[in-house]
Design a protein around this motif. Sequence first.
Motif, PDB file in Angstrom:
ATOM      1  N   ARG A   1      39.153  49.969  48.619  1.00 45.51           N
ATOM      2  CA  ARG A   1      39.274  48.919  47.358  1.00 45.51           C
ATOM      3  C   ARG A   1      38.179  49.280  47.073  1.00 45.51           C
ATOM      4  O   ARG A   1      36.978  49.334  46.219  1.00 45.51           O
ATOM      5  CB  ARG A   1      40.233  48.554  46.678  1.00 45.51           C
ATOM      6  N   PHE A   2      37.210  48.530  47.925  1.00 42.21           N
ATOM      7  CA  PHE A   2      35.887  48.289  47.541  1.00 42.21           C
ATOM      8  C   PHE A   2      34.797  49.756  48.477  1.00 42.21           C
ATOM      9  O   PHE A   2      33.792  49.476  46.863  1.00 42.21           O
ATOM     10  CB  PHE A   2      35.313  47.579  48.805  1.00 42.21           C
ATOM     11  N   ALA A   3      35.242  50.421  48.695  1.00 43.14           N
ATOM     12  CA  ALA A   3      34.061  51.754  48.960  1.00 43.14           C
ATOM     13  C   ALA A   3      34.581  52.521  47.397  1.00 43.14           C
ATOM     14  O   ALA A   3      33.154  52.813  46.568  1.00 43.14           O
ATOM     15  CB  ALA A   3      34.752  52.837  49.764  1.00 43.14           C
ATOM     16  N   GLU A   4      35.576  51.900  46.288  1.00 39.08           N
ATOM     17  CA  GLU A   4      35.869  53.074  45.472  1.00 39.08           C
ATOM     18  C   GLU A   4      34.963  52.039  43.966  1.00 39.08           C
ATOM     19  O   GLU A   4      34.486  53.079  43.676  1.00 39.08           O
ATOM     20  CB  GLU A   4      37.062  53.746  44.818  1.00 39.08           C
ATOM     21  N   GLU A   5      34.820  51.163  43.954  1.00 39.14           N
ATOM     22  CA  GLU A   5      34.618  50.303  43.432  1.00 39.14           C
ATOM     23  C   GLU A   5      32.814  50.333  43.490  1.00 39.14           C
ATOM     24  O   GLU A   5      32.263  50.485  42.457  1.00 39.14           O
ATOM     25  CB  GLU A   5      34.844  48.696  43.877  1.00 39.14           C
ATOM     26  N   HIS A   6      32.497  50.361  44.351  1.00 32.22           N
ATOM     27  CA  HIS A   6      30.956  50.154  44.894  1.00 32.22           C
ATOM     28  C   HIS A   6      30.058  51.657  45.333  1.00 32.22           C
ATOM     29  O   HIS A   6      28.465  51.809  45.359  1.00 32.22           O
ATOM     30  CB  HIS A   6      30.549  49.756  45.883  1.00 32.22           C
ATOM     31  N   ASP A   7      31.084  52.539  45.287  1.00 37.84           N
ATOM     32  CA  ASP A   7      30.674  54.230  44.928  1.00 37.84           C
ATOM     33  C   ASP A   7      30.338  54.542  47.055  1.00 37.84           C
ATOM     34  O   ASP A   7      28.803  55.109  46.429  1.00 37.84           O
ATOM     35  CB  ASP A   7      29.788  55.024  43.805  1.00 37.84           C
ATOM     36  N   ARG A   8      30.927  53.849  47.626  1.00 38.51           N
ATOM     37  CA  ARG A   8      30.442  54.362  49.200  1.00 38.51           C
ATOM     38  C   ARG A   8      31.821  54.562  49.771  1.00 38.51           C
ATOM     39  O   ARG A   8      32.494  54.655  49.491  1.00 38.51           O
ATOM     40  CB  ARG A   8      30.164  52.640  49.296  1.00 38.51           C
TER      41      ARG A   8
ATOM     42  N   PHE B   1      33.253  42.136  52.955  1.00 35.91           N
ATOM     43  CA  PHE B   1      33.722  43.375  53.129  1.00 35.91           C
ATOM     44  C   PHE B   1      32.756  43.781  51.124  1.00 35.91           C
ATOM     45  O   PHE B   1      31.752  44.537  51.571  1.00 35.91           O
ATOM     46  CB  PHE B   1      34.900  44.295  52.446  1.00 35.91           C
ATOM     47  N   GLU B   2      32.713  42.818  50.373  1.00 31.77           N
ATOM     48  CA  GLU B   2      32.187  42.169  48.943  1.00 31.77           C
ATOM     49  C   GLU B   2      30.178  42.593  49.499  1.00 31.77           C
ATOM     50  O   GLU B   2      29.908  44.151  48.804  1.00 31.77           O
ATOM     51  CB  GLU B   2      32.216  41.658  48.596  1.00 31.77           C
ATOM     52  N   ARG B   3      30.508  41.899  50.837  1.00 34.32           N
ATOM     53  CA  ARG B   3      28.792  41.981  50.632  1.00 34.32           C
ATOM     54  C   ARG B   3      28.175  42.905  51.293  1.00 34.32           C
ATOM     55  O   ARG B   3      27.264  43.812  50.628  1.00 34.32           O
ATOM     56  CB  ARG B   3      28.521  40.310  51.637  1.00 34.32           C
ATOM     57  N   ALA B   4      28.846  43.951  52.544  1.00 34.65           N
ATOM     58  CA  ALA B   4      28.287  44.442  53.354  1.00 34.65           C
ATOM     59  C   ALA B   4      28.913  45.883  52.097  1.00 34.65           C
ATOM     60  O   ALA B   4      27.740  47.223  52.481  1.00 34.65           O
ATOM     61  CB  ALA B   4      29.640  44.788  54.192  1.00 34.65           C
ATOM     62  N   PHE B   5      30.026  45.950  50.674  1.00 35.02           N
ATOM     63  CA  PHE B   5      29.637  47.744  49.843  1.00 35.02           C
ATOM     64  C   PHE B   5      28.591  47.372  49.203  1.00 35.02           C
ATOM     65  O   PHE B   5      28.156  48.310  48.398  1.00 35.02           O
ATOM     66  CB  PHE B   5      31.405  47.485  49.641  1.00 35.02           C
TER      67      PHE B   5
END
Length: 162
Positions: free
Chosen positions: A65-72, A20-24
């Motif tokens: 969580r990931f979307a928020e962190e990466h603004d995606r 998920f981290e890499r994707a975002f």
Amino acid sequence: MKVALGGTFDPVHDGHRALFERAFELGDVTVGLTSDELAPKTRNVDRYVRPYDERLADLERELGRFAEEHDRTFEVRELTEPTGIATEPQFDYLVVSPETRDGGELVNEVRRERGHEPLSVEVVDHVYAEDGAVISSTRIVEGEIDEHGNLTPERDGRSATR
């Protein structure tokens, strides 16, 4: 950029979180979540897989969580076939684990047959448990480790059926 990845995600663990981290990092993410019918066919080990709705709720919580962190942005779609959503023309990247790399090549073959550009396949390395073995959902449901790879010898696992 538009990024695709897929899986059963039962349960979500630190190996999935690395995907998920890499994707975002790459772009907006669409995750294909295996249907209840497809999930058992994608397993190397016969084990109970929680219903789609339960897996979806957990997955959306993680992705949020990931979307928020990466603004995606992200979307989850049901996968009913192994090559799933990644054969659709709108994607630029496919994020895979080492054991699903071959599936990424199959996706690109299908894309070429359909006249689409091949995806850039991003392989994310495994995440390892404290015993040095790969973190996997199967190990978690069998009670060997928790979602972070900590050994859990006192836990009982989940049976193959429910």
